[in-house]
Design a protein around this motif. Structure first.
Motif, PDB file in Angstrom:
ATOM      1  N   LEU A 194      -6.600 -47.803   3.922  1.00 12.29           N
ATOM      2  CA  LEU A 194      -7.640 -46.772   3.727  1.00 12.29           C
ATOM      3  C   LEU A 194      -8.974 -47.395   3.299  1.00 12.29           C
ATOM      4  CD1 LEU A 194      -5.563 -43.952   1.922  1.00 12.29           C
ATOM      5  CD2 LEU A 194      -6.034 -44.210   4.353  1.00 12.29           C
ATOM      6  N   ARG A 251     -10.524 -40.682   7.913  1.00  8.05           N
ATOM      7  CA  ARG A 251      -9.575 -40.514   6.800  1.00  8.05           C
ATOM      8  C   ARG A 251     -10.106 -41.102   5.498  1.00  8.05           C
ATOM      9  NH1 ARG A 251      -3.710 -42.835   6.274  1.00  8.05           N
ATOM     10  NH2 ARG A 251      -3.083 -41.554   4.499  1.00  8.05           N
ATOM     11  N   ILE A 310      -6.510 -52.177  -5.462  1.00  9.49           N
ATOM     12  CA  ILE A 310      -5.759 -52.148  -6.727  1.00  9.49           C
ATOM     13  C   ILE A 310      -4.738 -53.283  -6.776  1.00  9.49           C
ATOM     14  CG2 ILE A 310      -4.208 -50.761  -8.186  1.00  9.49           C
ATOM     15  CD1 ILE A 310      -5.507 -48.262  -6.812  1.00  9.49           C
ATOM     16  N   TYR A 342     -11.664 -40.103   2.083  1.00 13.27           N
ATOM     17  CA  TYR A 342     -11.672 -40.520   0.676  1.00 13.27           C
ATOM     18  C   TYR A 342     -12.844 -41.462   0.350  1.00 13.27           C
ATOM     19  CZ  TYR A 342      -6.881 -38.760   0.481  1.00 13.27           C
ATOM     20  OH  TYR A 342      -5.771 -37.959   0.523  1.00 13.27           O
ATOM     21  N   GLY A 364     -13.263 -44.220  -6.488  1.00 13.02           N
ATOM     22  CA  GLY A 364     -13.512 -45.432  -7.277  1.00 13.02           C
ATOM     23  C   GLY A 364     -14.647 -46.249  -6.676  1.00 13.02           C
ATOM     24  N   PRO A 424     -11.398 -42.195  -9.991  1.00 13.04           N
ATOM     25  CA  PRO A 424     -10.081 -42.055 -10.630  1.00 13.04           C
ATOM     26  C   PRO A 424      -9.666 -43.223 -11.517  1.00 13.04           C
ATOM     27  CG  PRO A 424      -9.811 -42.717  -8.344  1.00 13.04           C
ATOM     28  CD  PRO A 424     -11.283 -42.626  -8.586  1.00 13.04           C
ATOM     29  N   LEU A 442      -5.996 -45.224 -13.917  1.00 12.62           N
ATOM     30  CA  LEU A 442      -5.415 -46.565 -13.758  1.00 12.62           C
ATOM     31  C   LEU A 442      -5.592 -47.373 -15.045  1.00 12.62           C
ATOM     32  CD1 LEU A 442      -6.982 -47.333 -10.252  1.00 12.62           C
ATOM     33  CD2 LEU A 442      -4.570 -46.842 -10.670  1.00 12.62           C
ATOM     34  N   ALA A 458     -18.562 -50.626 -10.753  1.00  9.63           N
ATOM     35  CA  ALA A 458     -19.633 -51.021  -9.821  1.00  9.63           C
ATOM     36  C   ALA A 458     -20.761 -49.978  -9.838  1.00  9.63           C
ATOM     37  CB  ALA A 458     -19.086 -51.215  -8.414  1.00  9.63           C
TER      38      ALA A 458
HETATM   39  N1  CO8 Z   1      -6.082 -50.381  -3.205  1.00  7.61           N
HETATM   40  C1  CO8 Z   1      -5.098 -50.953  -2.479  1.00  7.61           C
HETATM   41  N2  CO8 Z   1      -4.405 -50.296  -1.532  1.00  7.61           N
HETATM   42  C2  CO8 Z   1      -4.698 -49.003  -1.328  1.00  7.61           C
HETATM   43  C3  CO8 Z   1      -5.701 -48.336  -2.063  1.00  7.61           C
HETATM   44  C4  CO8 Z   1      -6.420 -49.092  -3.035  1.00  7.61           C
HETATM   45  N3  CO8 Z   1      -7.426 -48.566  -3.728  1.00  7.61           N
HETATM   46  N4  CO8 Z   1      -5.762 -47.051  -1.647  1.00  7.61           N
HETATM   47  C5  CO8 Z   1      -4.827 -46.916  -0.682  1.00  7.61           C
HETATM   48  N5  CO8 Z   1      -4.169 -48.087  -0.496  1.00  7.61           N
HETATM   49  C6  CO8 Z   1      -3.086 -48.365   0.439  1.00  7.61           C
HETATM   50  C7  CO8 Z   1      -1.781 -47.806  -0.056  1.00  7.61           C
HETATM   51  O1  CO8 Z   1      -1.166 -48.686  -0.977  1.00  7.61           O
HETATM   52  C8  CO8 Z   1      -1.009 -47.682   1.236  1.00  7.61           C
HETATM   53  O2  CO8 Z   1      -0.537 -48.963   1.599  1.00  7.61           O
HETATM   54  P1  CO8 Z   1       1.020 -49.165   2.046  1.00  7.61           P
HETATM   55  O3  CO8 Z   1       1.147 -48.349   3.301  1.00  7.61           O
HETATM   56  O4  CO8 Z   1       1.124 -50.629   2.252  1.00  7.61           O
HETATM   57  O5  CO8 Z   1       1.835 -48.610   0.929  1.00  7.61           O
HETATM   58  C9  CO8 Z   1      -2.073 -47.289   2.252  1.00  7.61           C
HETATM   59  O6  CO8 Z   1      -3.305 -47.673   1.674  1.00  7.61           O
HETATM   60  C10 CO8 Z   1      -2.100 -45.812   2.549  1.00  7.61           C
HETATM   61  O7  CO8 Z   1      -2.240 -45.131   1.293  1.00  7.61           O
HETATM   62  P2  CO8 Z   1      -1.236 -43.951   0.809  1.00  7.61           P
HETATM   63  O8  CO8 Z   1       0.111 -44.123   1.437  1.00  7.61           O
HETATM   64  O9  CO8 Z   1      -1.314 -43.896  -0.677  1.00  7.61           O
HETATM   65  O10 CO8 Z   1      -1.966 -42.700   1.485  1.00  7.61           O
HETATM   66  P3  CO8 Z   1      -1.952 -41.178   0.953  1.00  7.61           P
HETATM   67  O11 CO8 Z   1      -2.572 -40.395   2.057  1.00  7.61           O
HETATM   68  O12 CO8 Z   1      -0.588 -40.793   0.506  1.00  7.61           O
HETATM   69  O13 CO8 Z   1      -2.896 -41.171  -0.342  1.00  7.61           O
HETATM   70  C11 CO8 Z   1      -4.868 -41.729  -1.620  1.00  7.61           C
HETATM   71  C12 CO8 Z   1      -4.255 -41.457  -0.214  1.00  7.61           C
HETATM   72  C13 CO8 Z   1      -4.818 -40.430  -2.440  1.00  7.61           C
HETATM   73  C14 CO8 Z   1      -6.321 -42.155  -1.400  1.00  7.61           C
HETATM   74  C15 CO8 Z   1      -4.067 -42.833  -2.337  1.00  7.61           C
HETATM   75  O14 CO8 Z   1      -3.926 -43.933  -1.445  1.00  7.61           O
HETATM   76  C16 CO8 Z   1      -4.694 -43.327  -3.601  1.00  7.61           C
HETATM   77  O15 CO8 Z   1      -4.600 -42.663  -4.616  1.00  7.61           O
HETATM   78  N6  CO8 Z   1      -5.350 -44.512  -3.560  1.00  7.61           N
HETATM   79  C17 CO8 Z   1      -5.925 -45.132  -4.708  1.00  7.61           C
HETATM   80  C18 CO8 Z   1      -7.220 -44.436  -5.118  1.00  7.61           C
HETATM   81  C19 CO8 Z   1      -7.804 -45.067  -6.354  1.00  7.61           C
HETATM   82  O16 CO8 Z   1      -7.263 -44.995  -7.440  1.00  7.61           O
HETATM   83  N7  CO8 Z   1      -8.984 -45.718  -6.198  1.00  7.61           N
HETATM   84  C20 CO8 Z   1      -9.674 -46.354  -7.279  1.00  7.61           C
HETATM   85  C21 CO8 Z   1      -9.319 -47.800  -7.324  1.00  7.61           C
HETATM   86  S1  CO8 Z   1      -9.945 -48.612  -8.798  1.00  7.61           S
HETATM   87  C22 CO8 Z   1     -11.539 -48.987  -8.389  1.00  7.61           C
HETATM   88  O17 CO8 Z   1     -12.023 -48.694  -7.347  1.00  7.61           O
HETATM   89  C23 CO8 Z   1     -12.303 -49.749  -9.439  1.00  7.61           C
HETATM   90  C24 CO8 Z   1     -13.746 -49.928  -9.013  1.00  7.61           C
HETATM   91  C25 CO8 Z   1     -14.220 -51.290  -9.369  1.00  7.61           C
HETATM   92  C26 CO8 Z   1     -15.487 -51.650  -8.668  1.00  7.61           C
HETATM   93  C27 CO8 Z   1     -15.437 -51.599  -7.164  1.00  7.61           C
HETATM   94  C28 CO8 Z   1     -16.638 -52.231  -6.524  1.00  7.61           C
HETATM   95  C29 CO8 Z   1     -17.089 -51.633  -5.216  1.00  7.61           C
END
Ligand code: CO8
Length: 259
Positions: free
Chosen positions: A25, A59, A67, A105, A108, A131, A135, A141
């Motif tokens: 994603l 998407r 993460i 989406y 973060g 979000p 975590l 950023a």
């Molecule tokens: N990091 C790593 N992998 C991710 C992330 C992420 N942020 N988001 C999604 N993925 C991966 C999933 O692990 C999954 O991989 P796999 O198929 O290998 O398991 C794949 O993408 C598809 O994701 P989902 O199966 O989870 O898809 P859903 O449709 O069920 O859910 C969501 C979609 C709701 C978006 C869900 O993936 C989610 O909650 N993702 C994490 C969102 C999040 O917490 N983001 C904040 C991250 S922390 C952050 O950004 C700190 C900022 C620091 C500075 C950044 C500088 C620019």
């Protein structure tokens, strides 16, 4: 050629940068950000380009920083390696206008990247959020600063303290997005259309306009107005000011120098 980006020039003077890491994603891993940094720096230096659009997929614009990459990071590695610093610089250093076209989406770091642009467009169904709190961390950023300036302290606090998402429709109502579109296609087309309009204008005036608006985020009103006036004065030394005002007086269309 890039692994995590697609680059194209769909309209004259307009570069489209599409984040392309579909399996995750568009999670923002370090290699993706390095590519973004390189791509934006080269587009900024490219004289044929006047404006840049950054988008993701339908998407996901970007589901955040990666993460999995961050989970075992230590304080010393983050601090000594200036983790994230390059990421912010990738977009902030660009002098040409950047429009972010957000679908799906933008969470973060994805939301933060969307806000690093100069103009934010989105589709009504987009999902924004910071979000990080869920975590066990916080935005890293610029989210706490840019979101607060965009939507006000109370709403930004609510979003950042609860980690609850908000929709593209809300982003428009709150003033985070300049325009909200019905569909993802319309959103990207809308961004490209605006970018094309900007790319057709005087490059030197556009650069100066971006610089002075950005200064409003850093300076107090008096210094900001003085800064604006100095830059305004400076533009009387540009060819485009003579071309623009001369053409108006002659009732002609200006032919910009693109200097
Ligand atoms: N990091 C790593 N992998 C991710 C992330 C992420 N942020 N988001 C999604 N993925 C991966 C999933 O692990 C999954 O991989 P796999 O198929 O290998 O398991 C794949 O993408 C598809 O994701 P989902 O199966 O989870 O898809 P859903 O449709 O069920 O859910 C969501 C979609 C709701 C978006 C869900 O993936 C989610 O909650 N993702 C994490 C969102 C999040 O917490 N983001 C904040 C991250 S922390 C952050 O950004 C700190 C900022 C620091 C500075 C950044 C500088 C620019």
């Amino acid at each position: 050629s890039y692994e995590f980006l697609k680059l194209s020039t769909p309209k004259e003077g307009v570069a489209l940068v599409t984040l392309h890491r579909p399996k995750a994603l568009n999670a923002l891993c370090t290699p993706l950000f390095k590519e973004l940094h390189t791509a934006l720096a080269s587009l900024d230096a490219d004289r044929s380009i006047g404006a840049i659009v950054i988008t993701g997929s339908e998407r996901a614009f970007a589901a955040g920083a990666d993460i999995k990459e961050m989970k075992d990071l230590t304080f010393s590695a983050a601090y000594s390696g200036d983790f994230i610093e390059l990421w912010s610089a990738a977009v902030a250093q660009v002098k040409k206008p950047i429009i972010t076209a957000v679908n799906g989406y933008a969470l973060g770091g994805g939301c933060e990247l969307a806000m690093m642009g100069d103009i934010l467009y989105c589709s009504a169904g987009a999902t924004f959020g910071q979000p990080e709190i869920k975590l066990g961390t916080i935005p890293g950023a610029g989210g706490s600063q840019r979101l607060t300036r965009a939507i006000g302290k109370s709403r930004a606090m609510e979003v950042i303290l609860t980690g609850e998402n908000f929709s593209g429709k809300q982003a428009g109502e709150w003033g985070l997005a300049a325009k909200v579109f019905e569909t993802p296609e319309e959103c990207v087309e809308g961004a490209l259309g605006t970018a094309e309009k900007i790319a057709r204008l005087s490059r030197v005036a556009v650069k100066a306009a971006k610089e002075v608006v950005n200064k409003s985020q850093d300076l107090g009103l008096r210094e900001g107005v003085e800064f604006e006036r100095r830059v305004f004065h400076g533009l009387f030394g540009s060819r485009d000011q003579k071309i623009g005002m001369g053409a108006f007086a002659k009732k002609e269309k200006p032919e910009w120098s693109h200097e």
